[in-house]
Scaffold this motif. Structure first.
Motif, short mmCIF file in Angstrom:
data_model
loop_
_atom_site.label_atom_id
_atom_site.label_comp_id
_atom_site.label_asym_id
_atom_site.label_seq_id
_atom_site.Cartn_x
_atom_site.Cartn_y
_atom_site.Cartn_z
N THR A 127 18.98 10.41 18.37
CA THR A 127 19.48 9.59 19.50
C THR A 127 20.84 10.34 20.34
OG1 THR A 127 18.79 7.88 18.61
CG2 THR A 127 20.30 7.30 20.48
N ALA A 128 20.65 10.83 21.57
CA ALA A 128 21.62 11.49 22.29
C ALA A 128 22.48 10.69 23.19
CB ALA A 128 20.81 12.72 23.42
N GLY A 142 28.79 17.14 21.35
CA GLY A 142 27.76 16.45 20.92
C GLY A 142 27.92 14.85 21.47
N ALA A 143 28.85 14.33 22.29
CA ALA A 143 28.86 13.04 22.58
C ALA A 143 27.77 12.67 23.70
CB ALA A 143 30.22 12.77 23.10
N GLY A 144 27.01 13.70 24.47
CA GLY A 144 26.14 13.23 25.15
C GLY A 144 26.31 13.50 26.70
N LYS A 145 27.67 14.15 26.61
CA LYS A 145 27.78 14.26 28.21
C LYS A 145 26.99 15.30 29.25
CE LYS A 145 31.51 16.53 26.94
NZ LYS A 145 31.47 16.58 25.41
#
Length: 64
Positions: free
Chosen positions: A18-19, A40-43
């Motif tokens: 899950t991104a 890795g937070a999805g930015k």
């Protein structure tokens, strides 16, 4: 402040990952809009969705 783009409850899933999980982000007219976070937070994933490069799994983009 005038909002020109709303990202509401954006989710993006890849097989086994899950991104993005219920991400909300507003873009304001005439302002410097900044997105920060850890690796890795999805930015990058969110920016690709906002640019139309990728499609979100769920959620909505509202251009006002």
């Amino acid at each position: 402040m005038e909002i020109i783009l709303k990202a509401k409850n954006i989710n993006k899933s890849y097989p086994g990952v899950t991104a993005l999980d219920n991400v909300n982000f507003n873009v304001y007219k005439g302002k410097v809009n900044v997105l920060v976070g850890e690796n890795g937070a999805g930015k990058s994933t969110l920016m690709k969705i906002l640019a139309g490069v990728e499609k979100q799994t769920s959620g909505e983009l509202i251009l006002q």
